[in-house]
Design a protein around this motif. Structure first.
Motif, PDB file in Angstrom:
ATOM      1  N   ASP A  35       0.837  -1.200   0.000  1.00 52.37           N
ATOM      2  CA  ASP A  35       0.000   0.000   0.000  1.00 52.37           C
ATOM      3  C   ASP A  35       0.874   1.254   0.000  1.00 52.37           C
ATOM      4  N   SER A  36       0.590   2.172  -0.939  1.00 55.74           N
ATOM      5  CA  SER A  36       1.480   3.326  -1.115  1.00 55.74           C
ATOM      6  C   SER A  36       1.428   4.273   0.083  1.00 55.74           C
ATOM      7  N   LEU A  37       0.288   4.351   0.729  1.00 66.38           N
ATOM      8  CA  LEU A  37       0.174   5.206   1.905  1.00 66.38           C
ATOM      9  C   LEU A  37       1.028   4.644   3.052  1.00 66.38           C
ATOM     10  N   ASP A  38       0.987   3.334   3.205  1.00 71.44           N
ATOM     11  CA  ASP A  38       1.829   2.678   4.211  1.00 71.44           C
ATOM     12  C   ASP A  38       3.304   2.938   3.925  1.00 71.44           C
ATOM     13  N   ARG A  39       3.647   2.886   2.624  1.00 72.07           N
ATOM     14  CA  ARG A  39       5.047   3.141   2.257  1.00 72.07           C
ATOM     15  C   ARG A  39       5.448   4.555   2.638  1.00 72.07           C
ATOM     16  N   MET A  40       4.585   5.519   2.303  1.00 70.69           N
ATOM     17  CA  MET A  40       4.911   6.915   2.573  1.00 70.69           C
ATOM     18  C   MET A  40       5.136   7.137   4.067  1.00 70.69           C
ATOM     19  N   GLN A  41       4.346   6.511   4.922  1.00 70.03           N
ATOM     20  CA  GLN A  41       4.545   6.793   6.348  1.00 70.03           C
ATOM     21  C   GLN A  41       5.829   6.155   6.885  1.00 70.03           C
TER      22      GLN A  41
ATOM     23  N   LYS B 211       8.867   1.749  -8.412  1.00 69.13           N
ATOM     24  CA  LYS B 211       9.107   2.868  -9.324  1.00 69.13           C
ATOM     25  C   LYS B 211       8.699   4.198  -8.685  1.00 69.13           C
ATOM     26  N   GLU B 212       9.058   4.339  -7.426  1.00 70.04           N
ATOM     27  CA  GLU B 212       8.699   5.549  -6.694  1.00 70.04           C
ATOM     28  C   GLU B 212       9.946   6.303  -6.295  1.00 70.04           C
ATOM     29  N   ALA B 213       9.837   7.628  -6.304  1.00 73.47           N
ATOM     30  CA  ALA B 213      10.935   8.446  -5.796  1.00 73.47           C
ATOM     31  C   ALA B 213      10.382   9.457  -4.810  1.00 73.47           C
TER      32      ALA B 213
ATOM     33  N   VAL C 266       8.124  14.503  -0.776  1.00 77.73           N
ATOM     34  CA  VAL C 266       7.244  14.519  -1.942  1.00 77.73           C
ATOM     35  C   VAL C 266       7.370  13.206  -2.704  1.00 77.73           C
ATOM     36  N   ASN C 267       6.228  12.624  -3.044  1.00 79.92           N
ATOM     37  CA  ASN C 267       6.188  11.470  -3.942  1.00 79.92           C
ATOM     38  C   ASN C 267       6.059  12.034  -5.355  1.00 79.92           C
ATOM     39  N   HIS C 268       7.113  11.900  -6.134  1.00 83.91           N
ATOM     40  CA  HIS C 268       7.128  12.596  -7.416  1.00 83.91           C
ATOM     41  C   HIS C 268       6.253  11.966  -8.471  1.00 83.91           C
ATOM     42  N   SER C 269       5.786  10.750  -8.221  1.00 85.55           N
ATOM     43  CA  SER C 269       4.908  10.143  -9.211  1.00 85.55           C
ATOM     44  C   SER C 269       3.531  10.791  -9.178  1.00 85.55           C
ATOM     45  N   THR C 270       3.095  11.214  -8.013  1.00 87.93           N
ATOM     46  CA  THR C 270       1.720  11.685  -7.865  1.00 87.93           C
ATOM     47  C   THR C 270       1.601  13.112  -7.363  1.00 87.93           C
ATOM     48  N   GLY C 271       2.641  13.635  -6.751  1.00 85.50           N
ATOM     49  CA  GLY C 271       2.521  14.942  -6.115  1.00 85.50           C
ATOM     50  C   GLY C 271       1.965  14.836  -4.704  1.00 85.50           C
ATOM     51  N   ASP C 272       1.689  13.635  -4.245  1.00 84.01           N
ATOM     52  CA  ASP C 272       1.288  13.449  -2.849  1.00 84.01           C
ATOM     53  C   ASP C 272       2.472  13.808  -1.968  1.00 84.01           C
ATOM     54  N   LYS C 273       2.192  14.268  -0.765  1.00 85.71           N
ATOM     55  CA  LYS C 273       3.332  14.568   0.094  1.00 85.71           C
ATOM     56  C   LYS C 273       3.055  14.378   1.565  1.00 85.71           C
TER      57      LYS C 273
HETATM   58  C1  LIG Z   1       3.412   7.602  -5.159  1.00 85.91           C
HETATM   59  O1  LIG Z   1       3.433   7.427  -6.543  1.00 85.91           O
HETATM   60  C2  LIG Z   1       3.056   6.142  -6.999  1.00 85.91           C
HETATM   61  C3  LIG Z   1       3.308   6.029  -8.484  1.00 85.91           C
HETATM   62  O2  LIG Z   1       2.459   6.861  -9.221  1.00 85.91           O
HETATM   63  C4  LIG Z   1       1.603   5.892  -6.638  1.00 85.91           C
HETATM   64  O3  LIG Z   1       1.215   4.591  -7.067  1.00 85.91           O
HETATM   65  C5  LIG Z   1       1.458   5.985  -5.129  1.00 85.91           C
HETATM   66  O4  LIG Z   1       0.095   5.935  -4.793  1.00 85.91           O
HETATM   67  C6  LIG Z   1       2.083   7.248  -4.530  1.00 85.91           C
HETATM   68  N1  LIG Z   1       2.218   7.072  -3.120  1.00 85.91           N
HETATM   69  C7  LIG Z   1       1.750   7.897  -2.216  1.00 85.91           C
HETATM   70  C8  LIG Z   1       1.936   7.553  -0.784  1.00 85.91           C
HETATM   71  O5  LIG Z   1       1.198   8.910  -2.500  1.00 85.91           O
END
Ligand SMILES: *[C@@H]1O[C@H](CO)[C@@H](O)[C@H](O)[C@H]1NC(C)=O
Ligand SMILES: *[C@@H]1O[C@H](CO)[C@@H](O)[C@H](O)[C@H]1NC(C)=O
Ligand SMILES: *[C@@H]1O[C@H](CO)[C@@H](O)[C@H](O)[C@H]1NC(C)=O
Ligand SMILES: *[C@@H]1O[C@H](CO)[C@@H](O)[C@H](O)[C@H]1NC(C)=O
Length: 460
Positions: free
Chosen positions: A104-110, A206-208, A237-244
């Motif tokens: 889960d990308s949110l889990d990764r971000m935290q 594939k996340e930065a 910042v997650n550069h794939s989405t702009g989420d931060k």
């Molecule tokens: C970061 O970017 C990836 C690739 O687009 C996306 O799948 C993922 O949801 C994003 N993660 C977060 C935590 O926003």
């Protein structure tokens, strides 16, 4: 040498073999061997007391100056180069491995947020100044137990810029960046602004992610008890989405209530809060659902009868001013909101840490020179720096003499180069554009671990 030591050295040398696809197969074949490299628990000598030295006599003329231009006596250093100090970002590499493993990308971000906080946790109570790296100085670190290797190089002298590149031994992540520690002297304190971007790439996903470290202030360098504060906003910042993820390292404030506190949240690109992150950079970090957090805060305010609007202190510049700043008592540890998940907890310092520059167990090992290692390292590696080695051994006079000699040698070769109109060229990093931020950065050109060091400069 007994046979146990022998096999230890053989194992060690194996780690230093060139990195060809074939050798890495062999390399993992030995993965299960009990490694004893870089495991010392203490330094060879205790630190020398600074009580007899007056910083004031040196510094009173320098208020507002950049500290890199002021020569400080070696006794205020710690026996590590700044290149070794930045490798301490990797102490909690297990968090990167964890982030890689989460779907889960949110889990990764935290978890990445927790890593970013953990990376600056070793600063706690570390008031010794690391040695300024010489131009061309390098540091390598291979930690098979943590599954990564790192190479760093001093790529510029004025301004001092250090570049580093760490990579997983199994191609799961890369973590790299460059740091220009801009130090300012404010009379009673020294403020360090770590200019430069950290980039963490999770290759499988594939996340930065990129961020900049918080500001750091060492208080009371002349009078009173030295203490460290970190403050400022860190945006991951997650550069794939702009989420931060926005993390606020709080300045300690008037009554020390906020000392060491870090609070923030993860938001998606529509700015919706997805998770609240809180804790202390000296202790632990938690994550909780924003709704749970808000209702907890409301009920907390009711019970304490707090009605005043809290003063916004995040932009307060606590480093300036004249009087000594007493370090506020740490009033409480982190209050855990029910329903929170623990993201990270600090590793306790070893018992003798106070006599050893307040080093962590991890820091104790960084300058360790194993038998046989000197023949394998690049000749520019920090472990071969005689001034740091002398200080580590408790010989402060030899450290001073050697430090001066190395600095003079550096000046002499700069004069030579300018006479011959030669430019300095870095060996392992090149100036380039960070593909994720578009900003100027230093990028690893590769090849360090092939161990061909014929072109390395003679800097010691
Ligand atoms: C970061 O970017 C990836 C690739 O687009 C996306 O799948 C993922 O949801 C994003 N993660 C977060 C935590 O926003
Ligand atoms: C440093 O000061 C202590 C007392 O605070 C004294 O015993 C010691 O001899 C001094 N050392 C030097 C090198 O001056
Ligand atoms: C180590 O930490 C103690 C306790 O905060 C502090 O008094 C001391 O100055 C620190 N030593 C160094 C070398 O930073
Ligand atoms: C090492 O590098 C030098 C110069 O970069 C080159 O001339 C030499 O052939 C290399 N040696 C080996 C063993 O690859």
């Amino acid at each position: 040498m007994n046979s146990e030591e022998d096999s230890h050295v053989v194992e060690y040398i194996r780690l230093f073999l060139p990195s060809s696809p074939h050798s890495s197969v062999v390399f993992y074949g030995f993965y299960l061997f009990p490694f004893k490299m870089c495991t010392r628990k203490t330094l060879p000598a205790e630190m020398i007391s600074r009580n007899n030295f007056s910083v004031w006599s040196i510094l009173k003329k320098c208020i507002g100056m950049e500290l890199s231009k002021i020569a400080m006596p070696v006794v205020f250093n710690e026996p590590l180069s700044f290149l070794q100090r930045i490798s301490e970002y990797m102490e909690h590499t297990h968090l990167i491995h964890k982030a890689c493993s989460l779907s889960d990308s949110l889990d990764r971000m935290q978890v990445v947020a927790a890593f970013a906080v953990s990376a600056v946790a070793s600063q706690w109570e570390r008031t010794g100044k690391p040695f300024n790296p010489l131009l061309g100085e390098t540091y390598e670190l291979i930690r098979e137990d943590d599954g990564y290797r790192l190479i760093s190089e001093q790529v510029s002298h004025h301004p001092p810029v250090s570049a580093f590149h760490a990579e997983s031994l199994k191609q799961e992540f890369e973590f790299h960046g460059s740091i220009y520690p801009k130090l300012k002297f404010w009379g009673k304190s020294v403020e360090a602004e770590p200019k430069g971007t950290m980039t963490l790439e999770l290759l499988k996903h594939k996340e930065a992610y990129t961020w900049t470290n918080p500001m750091c202030c060492v208080h009371n360098i002349i009078l009173g008890k030295l203490w460290i504060e970190q403050y400022g906003t860190v945006e991951i910042v997650n550069h794939s989405t702009g989420d931060k993820c926005v993390l606020n390292f709080k300045p300690c404030g008037m009554f020390g209530k906020e000392l060491h506190r870090v609070e923030g949240h993860i938001q998606d690109k529509s700015k919706k809060k997805r998770r609240v992150i809180y804790g202390k950079w000296t202790e632990c970090m938690y994550s909780v659902d924003p709704k749970v957090y808000d209702s907890y805060k409301k009920s907390d305010k009711k019970t304490t009868g707090e009605t005043k609007k809290l003063k916004q202190v995040s932009d307060e510049h606590s480093c300036e001013g004249e009087e000594a700043d007493e370090m506020p008592e740490v009033q409480e540890t982190v209050t855990v909101i029910p329903g929170s998940a623990l993201l990270w907890r600090i590793t306790p310092r070893p018992p003798h840490s106070a006599e050893m520059y307040n080093f962590t167990s991890y820091a104790m090992t960084l300058n360790e020179l194993e038998p046989g290692m000197d023949r394998l390292l690049a000749p520019t590696d920090c472990r071969l720096r005689p001034d740091i080695r002398a200080m580590e051994n408790g010989d402060i006079d030899a450290a001073s003499v050697e430090k001066e000699r190395l600095e003079e040698k550096q000046r002499a070769s700069r004069r030579e180069r300018s006479k011959d109109e030669e430019d300095w060229s870095n060996r392992w990093f090149q100036q380039g554009t960070n593909p994720h931020t578009g900003a100027e950065d230093w990028l690893y050109t590769g090849g360090y671990f092939d161990r061909n060091y014929t072109d390395c400069p003679n800097i010691y």
